[in-house]
Design a protein around this motif. Structure first.
Motif, PDB file in Angstrom:
ATOM      1  N   UNK A 176      -1.241   6.218 -11.369  1.00  0.00           N
ATOM      2  CA  UNK A 176       0.053   6.674 -10.846  1.00  0.00           C
ATOM      3  C   UNK A 176       0.583   5.770  -9.757  1.00  0.00           C
ATOM      4  N   UNK A 177      -0.147   4.685  -9.419  1.00  0.00           N
ATOM      5  CA  UNK A 177       0.263   3.789  -8.338  1.00  0.00           C
ATOM      6  C   UNK A 177       0.427   2.368  -8.875  1.00  0.00           C
ATOM      7  N   UNK A 178       1.306   1.632  -8.222  1.00  0.00           N
ATOM      8  CA  UNK A 178       1.469   0.211  -8.569  1.00  0.00           C
ATOM      9  C   UNK A 178       0.353  -0.577  -7.898  1.00  0.00           C
ATOM     10  N   UNK A 179      -0.279  -1.421  -8.661  1.00  0.00           N
ATOM     11  CA  UNK A 179      -1.407  -2.234  -8.186  1.00  0.00           C
ATOM     12  C   UNK A 179      -0.890  -3.649  -7.883  1.00  0.00           C
ATOM     13  N   UNK A 180      -0.932  -4.057  -6.593  1.00  0.00           N
ATOM     14  CA  UNK A 180      -0.550  -5.418  -6.194  1.00  0.00           C
ATOM     15  C   UNK A 180      -1.825  -6.209  -5.929  1.00  0.00           C
ATOM     16  N   UNK A 181      -1.946  -7.368  -6.557  1.00  0.00           N
ATOM     17  CA  UNK A 181      -3.180  -8.141  -6.433  1.00  0.00           C
ATOM     18  C   UNK A 181      -2.890  -9.552  -5.924  1.00  0.00           C
ATOM     19  N   UNK A 182      -3.898 -10.122  -5.230  1.00  0.00           N
ATOM     20  CA  UNK A 182      -3.810 -11.492  -4.708  1.00  0.00           C
ATOM     21  C   UNK A 182      -5.225 -12.045  -4.597  1.00  0.00           C
ATOM     22  N   UNK A 183      -5.496 -13.122  -5.355  1.00  0.00           N
ATOM     23  CA  UNK A 183      -6.803 -13.763  -5.349  1.00  0.00           C
ATOM     24  C   UNK A 183      -7.948 -12.778  -5.590  1.00  0.00           C
ATOM     25  N   UNK A 184      -7.775 -11.919  -6.615  1.00  0.00           N
ATOM     26  CA  UNK A 184      -8.833 -10.993  -6.999  1.00  0.00           C
ATOM     27  C   UNK A 184      -8.950  -9.765  -6.125  1.00  0.00           C
ATOM     28  N   UNK A 185      -8.072  -9.586  -5.203  1.00  0.00           N
ATOM     29  CA  UNK A 185      -8.069  -8.415  -4.320  1.00  0.00           C
ATOM     30  C   UNK A 185      -6.860  -7.540  -4.670  1.00  0.00           C
ATOM     31  N   UNK A 209       2.682  -5.354  10.326  1.00  0.00           N
ATOM     32  CA  UNK A 209       2.627  -4.221   9.403  1.00  0.00           C
ATOM     33  C   UNK A 209       3.859  -4.102   8.512  1.00  0.00           C
ATOM     34  N   UNK A 210       4.716  -5.098   8.505  1.00  0.00           N
ATOM     35  CA  UNK A 210       5.868  -5.062   7.610  1.00  0.00           C
ATOM     36  C   UNK A 210       5.392  -5.195   6.166  1.00  0.00           C
ATOM     37  N   UNK A 211       6.099  -4.523   5.243  1.00  0.00           N
ATOM     38  CA  UNK A 211       5.708  -4.575   3.848  1.00  0.00           C
ATOM     39  C   UNK A 211       5.887  -5.986   3.299  1.00  0.00           C
ATOM     40  N   UNK A 212       4.898  -6.422   2.515  1.00  0.00           N
ATOM     41  CA  UNK A 212       4.955  -7.740   1.885  1.00  0.00           C
ATOM     42  C   UNK A 212       5.301  -7.637   0.400  1.00  0.00           C
ATOM     43  N   UNK A 213       5.515  -6.390  -0.089  1.00  0.00           N
ATOM     44  CA  UNK A 213       5.860  -6.218  -1.499  1.00  0.00           C
ATOM     45  C   UNK A 213       7.197  -6.891  -1.776  1.00  0.00           C
ATOM     46  N   UNK A 214       7.206  -7.724  -2.785  1.00  0.00           N
ATOM     47  CA  UNK A 214       8.429  -8.464  -3.173  1.00  0.00           C
ATOM     48  C   UNK A 214       8.927  -9.392  -2.069  1.00  0.00           C
ATOM     49  N   UNK A 224       7.931 -12.985   0.560  1.00  0.00           N
ATOM     50  CA  UNK A 224       7.042 -14.125   0.731  1.00  0.00           C
ATOM     51  C   UNK A 224       5.961 -13.779   1.754  1.00  0.00           C
ATOM     52  N   UNK A 225       4.765 -14.322   1.557  1.00  0.00           N
ATOM     53  CA  UNK A 225       3.688 -14.104   2.510  1.00  0.00           C
ATOM     54  C   UNK A 225       2.749 -15.299   2.458  1.00  0.00           C
ATOM     55  N   UNK A 226       1.860 -15.383   3.465  1.00  0.00           N
ATOM     56  CA  UNK A 226       0.899 -16.477   3.564  1.00  0.00           C
ATOM     57  C   UNK A 226      -0.486 -15.881   3.775  1.00  0.00           C
ATOM     58  N   UNK A 227      -1.466 -16.362   3.016  1.00  0.00           N
ATOM     59  CA  UNK A 227      -2.836 -15.918   3.215  1.00  0.00           C
ATOM     60  C   UNK A 227      -3.554 -16.817   4.210  1.00  0.00           C
ATOM     61  N   UNK A 228      -4.278 -16.215   5.135  1.00  0.00           N
ATOM     62  CA  UNK A 228      -5.046 -16.958   6.140  1.00  0.00           C
ATOM     63  C   UNK A 228      -6.393 -16.270   6.273  1.00  0.00           C
ATOM     64  N   UNK A 288      -0.052 -12.467   5.901  1.00  0.00           N
ATOM     65  CA  UNK A 288       0.924 -12.454   6.986  1.00  0.00           C
ATOM     66  C   UNK A 288       2.309 -12.767   6.455  1.00  0.00           C
ATOM     67  N   UNK A 289       3.300 -12.155   7.050  1.00  0.00           N
ATOM     68  CA  UNK A 289       4.670 -12.552   6.756  1.00  0.00           C
ATOM     69  C   UNK A 289       4.893 -13.943   7.364  1.00  0.00           C
ATOM     70  N   UNK A 290       5.870 -14.709   6.887  1.00  0.00           N
ATOM     71  CA  UNK A 290       6.056 -16.083   7.384  1.00  0.00           C
ATOM     72  C   UNK A 290       6.234 -16.166   8.897  1.00  0.00           C
ATOM     73  N   UNK A 291       6.969 -15.233   9.480  1.00  0.00           N
ATOM     74  CA  UNK A 291       7.199 -15.304  10.937  1.00  0.00           C
ATOM     75  C   UNK A 291       5.907 -15.097  11.711  1.00  0.00           C
ATOM     76  N   UNK A 292       5.124 -14.111  11.311  1.00  0.00           N
ATOM     77  CA  UNK A 292       3.864 -13.864  12.019  1.00  0.00           C
ATOM     78  C   UNK A 292       2.886 -15.023  11.824  1.00  0.00           C
ATOM     79  N   UNK A 293       2.857 -15.565  10.619  1.00  0.00           N
ATOM     80  CA  UNK A 293       1.959 -16.696  10.380  1.00  0.00           C
ATOM     81  C   UNK A 293       2.328 -17.874  11.275  1.00  0.00           C
TER      82      UNK A 293
END
Length: 280
Positions: A49-58, A71-76, A78-82, A87-92
């Motif tokens: 019943x939920x949408x599954x968002x995945x990134x690098x096997x997670x 804590x801003x939503x990253x759904x749809x 851009x984001x950066x993995x560290x 992280x959102x681009x500004x926080x990164x």
């Protein structure tokens, strides 16, 4: 359909939603408990019943897929993995991006960056110390205290200039009396022969080619009328009053006897041995 059951709990699937997994029908409770991925944020299963968002096997619930910092939503978005975080681009940029060593502001993604001597600069911060114009990809010369000088300012303020044409010396040259010249500008004062690749002489700090120097300044033999000394050579000569002769030319006008270390007389303006002088 009354005999179409879940492959795991044997519950009838007649009139119910189910998941076909590996060609086996699975009821939703069995799928959620046995096969659903756990959310990285809340650790709860990501059910059907939920949408599954995945990134690098997670995997994440959509509502759990947030920036680790703000804590801003990253759904749809851009984001950066560290490391393990997202992280959102500004926080990164604020947390991890390199900063300009002049303005201390971060480099945004895709922003042009210049590096020199272990330091990094934005394009508008990478300036000539003297004219304060951006250097960009142009050549420059470092001065004291890491001050950078563009080539225009360097040529105007510091570059050695030719003592004849006053243009900048870019490739070697000739130094004469603490002054630099282009090779093609370092010429004989008399005939304009290039002196860079030949021996030359000076008179009163003025350069001459060998021929001009000899013609201008060498003594002339009274007999053969040739220069007594050439550039870089030494010749024996005899001088008397304001006249000079090569040692080989200092001979009696009548008998041609060489008079070097011998007595002689001047007769009618010519030199002669004592015996010939009596007959003249």
């Amino acid at each position: 359909m009354e005999h179409y059951n879940c492959a795991h709990c044997d519950t009838s699937l007649a009139g119910k939603r189910y998941v076909l997994r590996l060609d086996q029908p699975t009821c939703l409770p069995c799928y959620d408990s046995k096969f659903a991925d756990a959310c990285e944020a809340c650790a709860k299963p990501i059910g059907t019943d939920f949408k599954d968002l995945s990134y690098k096997g997670r995997h994440w619930h959509e509502q759990c897929f947030n920036c680790w910092n703000c804590k801003a939503s990253l759904a749809n978005q851009q984001f950066v993995g560290k490391d393990e975080g997202l992280y959102c681009p500004d926080c990164y940029d604020n947390l991890f991006a390199q900063r300009c060593d002049k303005c201390n502001k971060t480099f945004k993604h895709g922003q042009q960056k210049f590096e020199y001597n272990g330091k990094r600069f934005h394009s508008p911060c990478f300036l000539c110390f003297f004219c304060q114009k951006p250097i960009g990809n142009n050549n420059f010369v470092p001065r004291d205290d890491d001050a950078l000088c563009c080539m225009i300012c360097y040529n105007e303020k510091f570059a050695r200039k030719c003592g004849k044409c006053h243009d900048v010396l870019n490739h070697g040259g000739v130094t004469f009396k603490d002054e630099a010249f282009h090779r093609e500008c370092f010429l004989c004062t008399k005939c304009n022969t290039e002196l860079a690749h030949i021996k030359f002489a000076t008179k009163n700090d003025i350069p001459y080619c060998p021929d001009c120097y000899v013609k201008q300044f060498s003594k002339v033999c009274m007999k053969c009328e040739r220069p007594i000394a050439g550039l870089g050579t030494a010749m024996k000569y005899v001088g008397f009053e304001d006249k000079q002769w090569h040692a080989d030319c200092f001979s009696c006008t009548v008998c041609n006897k060489n008079l070097v270390t011998q007595g002689f007389l001047i007769a009618n303006g010519d030199i002669a041995c004592p015996d010939c002088a009596r007959t003249m």
